[in-house]
Design a protein around this motif. Sequence first.
Motif, PDB file in Angstrom:
ATOM      1  N   ALA A  40     -10.596  10.232  -2.763  1.00  0.00           N
ATOM      2  CA  ALA A  40     -10.970   8.811  -2.829  1.00  0.00           C
ATOM      3  C   ALA A  40     -11.840   8.503  -4.044  1.00  0.00           C
ATOM      4  O   ALA A  40     -12.826   7.781  -3.966  1.00  0.00           O
ATOM      5  CB  ALA A  40     -11.667   8.370  -1.548  1.00  0.00           C
ATOM      6  N   GLY A  41     -11.478   9.090  -5.186  1.00  0.00           N
ATOM      7  CA  GLY A  41     -12.183   8.805  -6.433  1.00  0.00           C
ATOM      8  C   GLY A  41     -13.436   9.607  -6.661  1.00  0.00           C
ATOM      9  O   GLY A  41     -14.103   9.424  -7.683  1.00  0.00           O
ATOM     10  N   MET A  42     -13.781  10.526  -5.752  1.00  0.00           N
ATOM     11  CA  MET A  42     -15.018  11.285  -5.912  1.00  0.00           C
ATOM     12  C   MET A  42     -14.867  12.491  -6.827  1.00  0.00           C
ATOM     13  O   MET A  42     -15.822  12.883  -7.492  1.00  0.00           O
ATOM     14  CB  MET A  42     -15.550  11.727  -4.546  1.00  0.00           C
ATOM     15  CG  MET A  42     -16.155  10.590  -3.751  1.00  0.00           C
ATOM     16  SD  MET A  42     -16.913  11.122  -2.202  1.00  0.00           S
ATOM     17  CE  MET A  42     -15.461  11.437  -1.225  1.00  0.00           C
ATOM     18  N   SER A  43     -13.680  13.095  -6.864  1.00  0.00           N
ATOM     19  CA  SER A  43     -13.555  14.344  -7.626  1.00  0.00           C
ATOM     20  C   SER A  43     -13.717  14.123  -9.132  1.00  0.00           C
ATOM     21  O   SER A  43     -14.335  14.943  -9.811  1.00  0.00           O
ATOM     22  CB  SER A  43     -12.223  15.038  -7.321  1.00  0.00           C
ATOM     23  OG  SER A  43     -11.131  14.303  -7.820  1.00  0.00           O
ATOM     24  N   VAL A  44     -13.191  13.015  -9.655  1.00  0.00           N
ATOM     25  CA  VAL A  44     -13.344  12.776 -11.084  1.00  0.00           C
ATOM     26  C   VAL A  44     -14.807  12.467 -11.410  1.00  0.00           C
ATOM     27  O   VAL A  44     -15.324  12.879 -12.463  1.00  0.00           O
ATOM     28  CB  VAL A  44     -12.402  11.654 -11.574  1.00  0.00           C
ATOM     29  CG1 VAL A  44     -12.767  10.306 -10.974  1.00  0.00           C
ATOM     30  CG2 VAL A  44     -12.412  11.578 -13.099  1.00  0.00           C
ATOM     31  N   GLN A  45     -15.510  11.766 -10.518  1.00  0.00           N
ATOM     32  CA  GLN A  45     -16.938  11.527 -10.732  1.00  0.00           C
ATOM     33  C   GLN A  45     -17.710  12.841 -10.752  1.00  0.00           C
ATOM     34  O   GLN A  45     -18.585  13.066 -11.599  1.00  0.00           O
ATOM     35  CB  GLN A  45     -17.502  10.651  -9.621  1.00  0.00           C
ATOM     36  CG  GLN A  45     -16.970   9.243  -9.539  1.00  0.00           C
ATOM     37  CD  GLN A  45     -17.611   8.518  -8.374  1.00  0.00           C
ATOM     38  OE1 GLN A  45     -18.800   8.211  -8.394  1.00  0.00           O
ATOM     39  NE2 GLN A  45     -16.833   8.248  -7.343  1.00  0.00           N
ATOM     40  N   SER A  56     -11.460   4.474  -0.543  1.00  0.00           N
ATOM     41  CA  SER A  56     -11.689   5.088   0.764  1.00  0.00           C
ATOM     42  C   SER A  56     -10.968   4.314   1.863  1.00  0.00           C
ATOM     43  O   SER A  56     -10.343   4.917   2.755  1.00  0.00           O
ATOM     44  CB  SER A  56     -13.190   5.149   1.054  1.00  0.00           C
ATOM     45  OG  SER A  56     -13.860   5.929   0.088  1.00  0.00           O
ATOM     46  N   ILE A  57     -11.049   2.997   1.825  1.00  0.00           N
ATOM     47  CA  ILE A  57     -10.375   2.186   2.837  1.00  0.00           C
ATOM     48  C   ILE A  57      -8.869   2.416   2.792  1.00  0.00           C
ATOM     49  O   ILE A  57      -8.216   2.568   3.845  1.00  0.00           O
ATOM     50  CB  ILE A  57     -10.717   0.699   2.646  1.00  0.00           C
ATOM     51  CG1 ILE A  57     -12.172   0.435   3.064  1.00  0.00           C
ATOM     52  CG2 ILE A  57      -9.764  -0.194   3.435  1.00  0.00           C
ATOM     53  CD1 ILE A  57     -12.677  -0.949   2.720  1.00  0.00           C
ATOM     54  N   ALA A  58      -8.305   2.461   1.589  1.00  0.00           N
ATOM     55  CA  ALA A  58      -6.861   2.689   1.469  1.00  0.00           C
ATOM     56  C   ALA A  58      -6.470   4.035   2.069  1.00  0.00           C
ATOM     57  O   ALA A  58      -5.455   4.153   2.765  1.00  0.00           O
ATOM     58  CB  ALA A  58      -6.444   2.608   0.000  1.00  0.00           C
ATOM     59  N   GLN A  59      -7.289   5.054   1.812  1.00  0.00           N
ATOM     60  CA  GLN A  59      -6.979   6.385   2.343  1.00  0.00           C
ATOM     61  C   GLN A  59      -7.103   6.408   3.864  1.00  0.00           C
ATOM     62  O   GLN A  59      -6.238   6.951   4.564  1.00  0.00           O
ATOM     63  CB  GLN A  59      -7.902   7.428   1.716  1.00  0.00           C
ATOM     64  CG  GLN A  59      -7.550   8.849   2.099  1.00  0.00           C
ATOM     65  CD  GLN A  59      -8.471   9.862   1.451  1.00  0.00           C
ATOM     66  OE1 GLN A  59      -9.086  10.664   2.139  1.00  0.00           O
ATOM     67  NE2 GLN A  59      -8.579   9.837   0.132  1.00  0.00           N
ATOM     68  N   ILE A  60      -8.185   5.840   4.389  1.00  0.00           N
ATOM     69  CA  ILE A  60      -8.382   5.826   5.840  1.00  0.00           C
ATOM     70  C   ILE A  60      -7.264   5.038   6.528  1.00  0.00           C
ATOM     71  O   ILE A  60      -6.713   5.476   7.548  1.00  0.00           O
ATOM     72  CB  ILE A  60      -9.766   5.234   6.180  1.00  0.00           C
ATOM     73  CG1 ILE A  60     -10.862   6.211   5.730  1.00  0.00           C
ATOM     74  CG2 ILE A  60      -9.884   4.942   7.670  1.00  0.00           C
ATOM     75  CD1 ILE A  60     -12.258   5.612   5.745  1.00  0.00           C
ATOM     76  N   ALA A  61      -6.913   3.883   5.977  1.00  0.00           N
ATOM     77  CA  ALA A  61      -5.845   3.080   6.577  1.00  0.00           C
ATOM     78  C   ALA A  61      -4.535   3.849   6.584  1.00  0.00           C
ATOM     79  O   ALA A  61      -3.783   3.814   7.571  1.00  0.00           O
ATOM     80  CB  ALA A  61      -5.699   1.760   5.818  1.00  0.00           C
ATOM     81  N   GLY A  62      -4.251   4.567   5.504  1.00  0.00           N
ATOM     82  CA  GLY A  62      -3.023   5.357   5.450  1.00  0.00           C
ATOM     83  C   GLY A  62      -3.009   6.450   6.507  1.00  0.00           C
ATOM     84  O   GLY A  62      -1.972   6.726   7.126  1.00  0.00           O
ATOM     85  N   LYS A  63      -4.155   7.054   6.752  1.00  0.00           N
ATOM     86  CA  LYS A  63      -4.213   8.112   7.758  1.00  0.00           C
ATOM     87  C   LYS A  63      -4.088   7.537   9.170  1.00  0.00           C
ATOM     88  O   LYS A  63      -3.462   8.157  10.042  1.00  0.00           O
ATOM     89  CB  LYS A  63      -5.513   8.901   7.603  1.00  0.00           C
ATOM     90  CG  LYS A  63      -5.548   9.735   6.320  1.00  0.00           C
ATOM     91  CD  LYS A  63      -6.793  10.592   6.224  1.00  0.00           C
ATOM     92  CE  LYS A  63      -6.749  11.430   4.948  1.00  0.00           C
ATOM     93  NZ  LYS A  63      -7.843  12.402   4.856  1.00  0.00           N
ATOM     94  N   ILE A  64      -4.670   6.378   9.411  1.00  0.00           N
ATOM     95  CA  ILE A  64      -4.533   5.757  10.725  1.00  0.00           C
ATOM     96  C   ILE A  64      -3.063   5.404  10.983  1.00  0.00           C
ATOM     97  O   ILE A  64      -2.536   5.646  12.084  1.00  0.00           O
ATOM     98  CB  ILE A  64      -5.432   4.511  10.821  1.00  0.00           C
ATOM     99  CG1 ILE A  64      -6.903   4.940  10.922  1.00  0.00           C
ATOM    100  CG2 ILE A  64      -5.046   3.649  12.024  1.00  0.00           C
ATOM    101  CD1 ILE A  64      -7.892   3.789  10.888  1.00  0.00           C
ATOM    102  N   ARG A  65      -2.388   4.870   9.973  1.00  0.00           N
ATOM    103  CA  ARG A  65      -0.966   4.547  10.154  1.00  0.00           C
ATOM    104  C   ARG A  65      -0.154   5.814  10.425  1.00  0.00           C
ATOM    105  O   ARG A  65       0.758   5.819  11.266  1.00  0.00           O
ATOM    106  CB  ARG A  65      -0.435   3.810   8.924  1.00  0.00           C
ATOM    107  CG  ARG A  65      -0.914   2.359   8.813  1.00  0.00           C
ATOM    108  CD  ARG A  65      -0.160   1.603   7.742  1.00  0.00           C
ATOM    109  NE  ARG A  65      -0.534   2.050   6.411  1.00  0.00           N
ATOM    110  CZ  ARG A  65      -1.478   1.477   5.663  1.00  0.00           C
ATOM    111  NH1 ARG A  65      -2.156   0.432   6.131  1.00  0.00           N
ATOM    112  NH2 ARG A  65      -1.744   1.934   4.450  1.00  0.00           N
ATOM    113  N   ALA A  66      -0.491   6.907   9.727  1.00  0.00           N
ATOM    114  CA  ALA A  66       0.227   8.162   9.944  1.00  0.00           C
ATOM    115  C   ALA A  66       0.003   8.680  11.359  1.00  0.00           C
ATOM    116  O   ALA A  66       0.952   9.134  12.028  1.00  0.00           O
ATOM    117  CB  ALA A  66      -0.218   9.204   8.916  1.00  0.00           C
TER     118      ALA A  66
END
Length: 306
Positions: free
Chosen positions: A87-92, A279-289
């Motif tokens: 969720a964008g943390m690794s590049v930071q 983060s929201i996009a990732q969490i939403a994708g996991k909930i849908r899965a």
Amino acid sequence: MRILFSASGTRAAPWIDGLREALPQADVLEWQPGAPAADHAVVWAPSQQLFDEQPGLRAVFNIGAGVDALMGRRIAPSTLVVRLDDAGMSVQMAEFVCHAVIRHFRELAAYEGDIAQGRWTYRKPRLRADFPVGVMGLGVLGTRVAQALQQFEFPVLGWSRSPHAVDGVRCFAGPAQFDAFLAASRVLVCLLPLTAETENILNRDTLGRLRPGAYLINVARGAHLVEADLLTLLDSGQLAGATIDVLREEPPPAGHPFWNHPRIALTPHTSARTLREESIAQIAGKIRALDRGEPVAGVVDRSRGY
């Protein structure tokens, strides 16, 4: 479907609005005591009361990479604990660690000190081969950091609890190879999860096994480091310096020696911040899965603590 949001120290409204937009079929609420039964929770350092009142949660999503704050909670065995993969943390994290390594290697702090006192000085260039960087923890963040460091041609080593393979990285695994990893490292980067086994792992004994004049970068958790031991090793010259982004108490109290120590670069737990939209996009994708009955990445093994 109902989702509860509870994140200590975080404004709830933008997260709730974002989750409602990403999951329009869901009823998204900020958790309050006595909230109706929910299917999922999105949290950071939540109250134990949430889990006591919500034993039927299918999954709890942690809005950060580290789940140590959840491991101390009593959560129903049937509830999945899910962390963010990136969720964008690794590049930071990669840019922060590379900056810290290069700042130490190029002696930029010393140059800045000289300039501040009106001195125009030069130092003999140092060899990257003499500064092998050891990365403790080869998960998503640690692997990205190790790969980024290779772009600057530093020798890179990695250590993890179980064996990993990262192209171009000399990998060590388990307690049997820990001493060899430390002895080969001149810069040490801590990116380990915080567990009972890793608490206080950065201490006088382990840091004393690094190459003389080593440098420490802690961007994981403050409880990994025995702070008094770091000060002792800096005073003795065994360590040349440290970049500390995480502490046991944040912010540290007035008078804490890290505030003004000449060989410690202190930053306010900012090496890799949670990016809300990603983060929201990732969490939403996991909930849908999960609703489709599919497995999701990032499920925490509670027996291991990560």
